[in-house]
Design an enzyme around this catalytic site. Sequence first.
Site, PDB file in Angstrom:
ATOM      1  N   VAL A   1      17.193   2.121  12.034  1.00 23.97           N
ATOM      2  CA  VAL A   1      17.241   1.683  10.639  1.00 23.97           C
ATOM      3  C   VAL A   1      17.244   2.927   9.763  1.00 23.97           C
ATOM      4  CG1 VAL A   1      16.125   0.304   8.845  1.00 23.97           C
ATOM      5  CG2 VAL A   1      15.937  -0.397  11.245  1.00 23.97           C
TER       6      VAL A   1
ATOM      7  N   THR B   1       0.834  -1.203   0.000  1.00 28.05           N
ATOM      8  CA  THR B   1       0.000   0.000   0.000  1.00 28.05           C
ATOM      9  C   THR B   1       0.865   1.249   0.000  1.00 28.05           C
ATOM     10  OG1 THR B   1      -0.219   0.395   2.404  1.00 28.05           O
ATOM     11  CG2 THR B   1      -1.681  -1.263   1.403  1.00 28.05           C
TER      12      THR B   1
ATOM     13  N   THR C   1      15.969   4.933   7.351  1.00 29.09           N
ATOM     14  CA  THR C   1      14.789   5.088   6.508  1.00 29.09           C
ATOM     15  C   THR C   1      14.431   6.564   6.381  1.00 29.09           C
ATOM     16  OG1 THR C   1      13.108   5.029   8.256  1.00 29.09           O
ATOM     17  CG2 THR C   1      13.962   2.923   7.490  1.00 29.09           C
TER      18      THR C   1
ATOM     19  N   TYR D   1       6.025   9.551  20.075  1.00 29.23           N
ATOM     20  CA  TYR D   1       6.316   8.417  19.185  1.00 29.23           C
ATOM     21  C   TYR D   1       6.541   7.151  20.013  1.00 29.23           C
ATOM     22  CZ  TYR D   1       8.657   5.479  15.737  1.00 29.23           C
ATOM     23  OH  TYR D   1       9.014   4.440  14.916  1.00 29.23           O
TER      24      TYR D   1
ATOM     25  N   ASN E   1       3.241  -1.943   8.813  1.00 28.01           N
ATOM     26  CA  ASN E   1       4.458  -1.142   8.751  1.00 28.01           C
ATOM     27  C   ASN E   1       4.201   0.356   8.666  1.00 28.01           C
ATOM     28  OD1 ASN E   1       7.396  -0.578   8.081  1.00 28.01           O
ATOM     29  ND2 ASN E   1       6.405   0.106   6.194  1.00 28.01           N
TER      30      ASN E   1
ATOM     31  N   LYS F   1       4.440   3.484  19.912  1.00 28.92           N
ATOM     32  CA  LYS F   1       5.040   2.165  19.718  1.00 28.92           C
ATOM     33  C   LYS F   1       4.818   1.260  20.927  1.00 28.92           C
ATOM     34  CE  LYS F   1       6.409   2.544  15.512  1.00 28.92           C
ATOM     35  NZ  LYS F   1       5.779   1.713  14.466  1.00 28.92           N
TER      36      LYS F   1
ATOM     37  N   ASP G   1      -5.210   4.402   2.699  1.00 33.51           N
ATOM     38  CA  ASP G   1      -4.870   5.145   3.900  1.00 33.51           C
ATOM     39  C   ASP G   1      -5.376   4.332   5.091  1.00 33.51           C
ATOM     40  OD1 ASP G   1      -4.793   6.893   6.085  1.00 33.51           O
ATOM     41  OD2 ASP G   1      -5.299   8.647   4.884  1.00 33.51           O
TER      42      ASP G   1
END
Length: 279
Positions: free
Chosen positions: A183, A37, A185, A150, A86, A154, A58
């Site tokens: 990571v 997606t 990203t 954040y 993800n 999580k 979405d």
Amino acid sequence: MKGNNLPSVLITGCGKGGIGHALALEFQSKGYTVIATLLAHEPREHLTECGIHVFTADVTKDADIEKLRVEVSSITNNRLDILVNNAGICYTMTAIDTDVDEVSKMFAVNVFGPMRMVRFFHPLLVNAQGNVVNIGSVGGIVPYVYGSSYNASKAALHHWGNTLRVEMKPLGVSVVNIISGEVGTNILKRDVGRHLPVGSLYAPLQDEFANHVNRTPSTTTPQEYAAAVVSEAVKRHPRAWFWTGATTFIVRWGDVFLPRTYWDGLFTRWFNLDKLQKK
């Protein structure tokens, strides 16, 4: 669109260069039918050119996910072997200066998005006796500075996943929380250029904060991360929590053996918080 008999995986949030992109390619290399997606504004050539099924969806919208469920069902014969939650966004700010509207948007993606995906896709997962993979973070374990909101999103995802694991086990579905380290990203792109609000008590650290939100971490590559995650995700009975990525060893070890306040002193030094103390 005709269905097929290959194992299937649905991955949310597969923007170019991110974790989802790397996961899609890794699953494809393992012989999976990959369904990814993207949001409407995101390009898709990095996926379609590889033969990956791509849909605009979405995770904050019921209508999008219901439409996606219909599309996926037609491709996979009403089965889904692996769902990878993800899609995620980051909001960086001090806890006392938090813009709650921004946090609400983040929770809508990071927490309510996976809940919505499982709500709509659980029949397909049960049909396949499949796996749910939640992409979590070490931020949900330790008090990483400027990441309170954040981190909270999580941590919520981790604990929701814990209960989901217990509830889905009798239905033949496994659930794994991926505890991700650093990571490399593009998740920080929303934070680029963010500043402390006028009058913040953290004004003495405004330069340090600016450097933090504009940083480019030198960490585990998305490809290395994806290889480790996919290796675990394809197991019939993956571990309940799978730790991978830079810093996860020390965080896991410290979470077990060190007092909670150990991290206070460590992050105070790392982020130069002593500058806030009154003379």
